[in-house]
Motif scaffolding. Sequence first.
Motif, PDB file in Angstrom:
ATOM      1  N   ALA A  38      40.639  37.586  38.889  1.00 55.55           N
ATOM      2  CA  ALA A  38      41.284  38.458  37.908  1.00 55.55           C
ATOM      3  C   ALA A  38      41.123  39.921  38.296  1.00 55.55           C
ATOM      4  O   ALA A  38      40.671  39.892  39.340  1.00 55.55           O
ATOM      5  CB  ALA A  38      40.266  38.328  36.417  1.00 55.55           C
ATOM      6  N   ASP A  39      41.656  40.574  37.612  1.00 59.56           N
ATOM      7  CA  ASP A  39      41.958  42.089  37.835  1.00 59.56           C
ATOM      8  C   ASP A  39      40.479  42.510  38.112  1.00 59.56           C
ATOM      9  O   ASP A  39      39.440  42.314  37.516  1.00 59.56           O
ATOM     10  CB  ASP A  39      42.464  43.035  36.705  1.00 59.56           C
ATOM     11  N   GLU A  55      52.873  35.205  36.406  1.00 57.20           N
ATOM     12  CA  GLU A  55      51.983  36.332  36.017  1.00 57.20           C
ATOM     13  C   GLU A  55      51.889  36.213  34.475  1.00 57.20           C
ATOM     14  O   GLU A  55      50.921  36.829  33.651  1.00 57.20           O
ATOM     15  CB  GLU A  55      52.415  37.794  36.525  1.00 57.20           C
ATOM     16  N   GLU A  68      37.397  44.408  41.294  1.00 51.67           N
ATOM     17  CA  GLU A  68      36.995  44.607  42.458  1.00 51.67           C
ATOM     18  C   GLU A  68      36.694  43.147  43.273  1.00 51.67           C
ATOM     19  O   GLU A  68      36.127  42.359  42.557  1.00 51.67           O
ATOM     20  CB  GLU A  68      35.612  45.532  42.534  1.00 51.67           C
ATOM     21  N   ASP A 122      47.373  38.578  50.088  1.00 50.67           N
ATOM     22  CA  ASP A 122      47.769  38.107  48.952  1.00 50.67           C
ATOM     23  C   ASP A 122      48.590  36.788  49.098  1.00 50.67           C
ATOM     24  O   ASP A 122      49.052  36.227  50.128  1.00 50.67           O
ATOM     25  CB  ASP A 122      48.483  39.214  47.998  1.00 50.67           C
ATOM     26  N   TYR A 181      44.529  34.674  46.124  1.00 48.94           N
ATOM     27  CA  TYR A 181      44.319  35.397  47.461  1.00 48.94           C
ATOM     28  C   TYR A 181      43.832  34.704  48.476  1.00 48.94           C
ATOM     29  O   TYR A 181      43.277  33.411  48.240  1.00 48.94           O
ATOM     30  CB  TYR A 181      43.558  36.672  47.318  1.00 48.94           C
ATOM     31  N   ASN A 219      41.241  32.509  43.270  1.00 50.44           N
ATOM     32  CA  ASN A 219      41.696  33.149  42.277  1.00 50.44           C
ATOM     33  C   ASN A 219      41.068  33.935  41.736  1.00 50.44           C
ATOM     34  O   ASN A 219      39.921  33.729  40.979  1.00 50.44           O
ATOM     35  CB  ASN A 219      42.432  31.712  41.275  1.00 50.44           C
ATOM     36  N   ASP A 272      40.664  47.411  43.690  1.00 46.14           N
ATOM     37  CA  ASP A 272      41.458  46.968  42.364  1.00 46.14           C
ATOM     38  C   ASP A 272      42.532  46.027  42.394  1.00 46.14           C
ATOM     39  O   ASP A 272      43.624  46.065  42.470  1.00 46.14           O
ATOM     40  CB  ASP A 272      42.093  48.388  41.677  1.00 46.14           C
ATOM     41  N   LEU A 273      41.888  44.534  42.895  1.00 45.12           N
ATOM     42  CA  LEU A 273      42.815  43.681  43.027  1.00 45.12           C
ATOM     43  C   LEU A 273      43.706  43.318  41.692  1.00 45.12           C
ATOM     44  O   LEU A 273      42.875  43.395  40.626  1.00 45.12           O
ATOM     45  CB  LEU A 273      42.227  42.524  43.481  1.00 45.12           C
ATOM     46  N   THR A 274      44.979  43.002  41.850  1.00 46.83           N
ATOM     47  CA  THR A 274      45.602  42.519  40.398  1.00 46.83           C
ATOM     48  C   THR A 274      45.251  40.924  40.573  1.00 46.83           C
ATOM     49  O   THR A 274      45.382  40.254  41.442  1.00 46.83           O
ATOM     50  CB  THR A 274      46.876  42.560  40.411  1.00 46.83           C
ATOM     51  N   ALA A 275      45.387  40.481  39.112  1.00 47.73           N
ATOM     52  CA  ALA A 275      45.035  39.066  39.064  1.00 47.73           C
ATOM     53  C   ALA A 275      45.917  38.105  39.935  1.00 47.73           C
ATOM     54  O   ALA A 275      47.120  38.360  40.026  1.00 47.73           O
ATOM     55  CB  ALA A 275      44.922  38.719  37.718  1.00 47.73           C
ATOM     56  N   GLY A 276      45.345  37.048  40.420  1.00 50.65           N
ATOM     57  CA  GLY A 276      46.165  36.199  41.223  1.00 50.65           C
ATOM     58  C   GLY A 276      45.485  35.378  42.284  1.00 50.65           C
ATOM     59  O   GLY A 276      44.000  35.544  42.363  1.00 50.65           O
TER      60      GLY A 276
END
Length: 471
Positions: free
Chosen positions: A138-139, A290, A141, A163, A201, A136, A195-199
């Motif tokens: 956060a926003d 989210e 790299e 994802d 993976y 898991n 620039d991954l968005t939080a979540g």
Amino acid sequence: GVPVSTWTNADYNGATNTETPDDLTVITDRSEAAGAFLWLEHADGTFYEGEYVCAAEDVDLSNIQPDDEIFAADASGACLDEQLVVVYHYTDRADSAADQVGNNTDSAAALSLADDVFAADGVIIERDDVDVYELNVADGEFTAKLDVAEVGANLNASILLTDADGNVIAEDEGNPTRDSAAAASGLGAEITATDLTAGVYYLTVDGVGFGDPSQATATDAGGFSDYGSLGHYALTGTAVEPEIVPVAITAPADGSEFDGGDIDVTGTGTIGEVVEVTVGDETVSVTVGEDGTWATTVAGNQYGDTTITATQAIDDSEASVTVTSTAVVEAPVVNDPKDSDVADGEFVVTGTGVPGATVTVTVLTPAGETYTLETTVGADGTWSVTVQKLEEGEYVVSAKQSVNGVTSEGSDVETVVITDEGTGEDDGEDDGEDTLPDTGFDLGFAGFGLMALLLLGGGALVLNRRFTTES
Ligand SMILES: [Ca+2]
Ligand SMILES: [Ca+2]
Ligand SMILES: [Ca+2]
């Protein structure tokens, strides 16, 4: 000339050893008996070729052990001072290493971030083994890197970042390159996502082939399949640590009431994490959205209390609430018992109730004594108890049931008449009064309810006496 170690199943062009082409099958064939070979050496490591040896009497020369002291002897069998070295050589096959990391997202191993860094070691044990990791973030790299053995690696590793919905974010198989006869590079793999968005993976590690072995020539291997692309890897990477929010239940409120049916449960937690919501033996999984909230529905206990527990693995947090059903447990039904004879020694009381409930049957004997019998309602909703040690007269029975800590009112009472001299054998009627002469009993008596009977214990004794006298 290619500096990659491999096992083979002879899937390359021009393979000539077709007798035992599948190395891994041969290696792991435990039907091949393990064995041990023994020989004796001189101290200088040369083989002892003498015809005789000497040993203390307690040494079993037919079963020499590594610690035994064995001495040389001359050609006539006379013992010499020279102690020989006992050498054992063991042979065996090998099992594959255990697969320690799951092969899919459901069985993925969780990676934890500390100071924005993660790491894990693993082994690709067979062609179809993949190792799936979950983390898991956060926003920001994200990077991941796989390293294989520096010298003579078998594994050509690949890495895949997906994802939570299975979309591929990044993948790499490295770029295997022959640097010299002894060294190759590029057997590892490396990815970067800026620039991954939080979540949540998933990282999937696999062993892959390279080139095209079917095009192998005497001077160019052409490549290798993933058959032997196995072995150890080290996974390292960087990502932005997520904000860890402990799991909480926002509804229903602890101590509140519900109607005994399904319960809508809502709560908060860490974005992207799975929350497991448990009631008794049942667990449902829900993912924190989210917005940091989750919602699910669970089946509450129809009666009494229901405890709802929510857990979140990433921080081992847990929350629980207990709610109470407003449903009332009805009294069980007592079937009209059949009259019987003293000679039977017993009679059976049956009834119906809530499956799984504990039924407590209260019996008032002709002598005016009361006692209780306990049983459990079966899955079919029926129950029965057997009343023994009969004496002539009228027995009065009533029952109540308890479910999940909630107890019903008492049932209506039923009576059973026990007669002597075999005259009262079950006549198939559902009640006993017709098997008796006039007892003076008020047949409406049964309708008073057991509680009334207990309060009127003295009165019951009087009635009993009349019964006895007149029969
Ligand atoms: Ca593995
Ligand atoms: Ca695996
Ligand atoms: Ca593979």
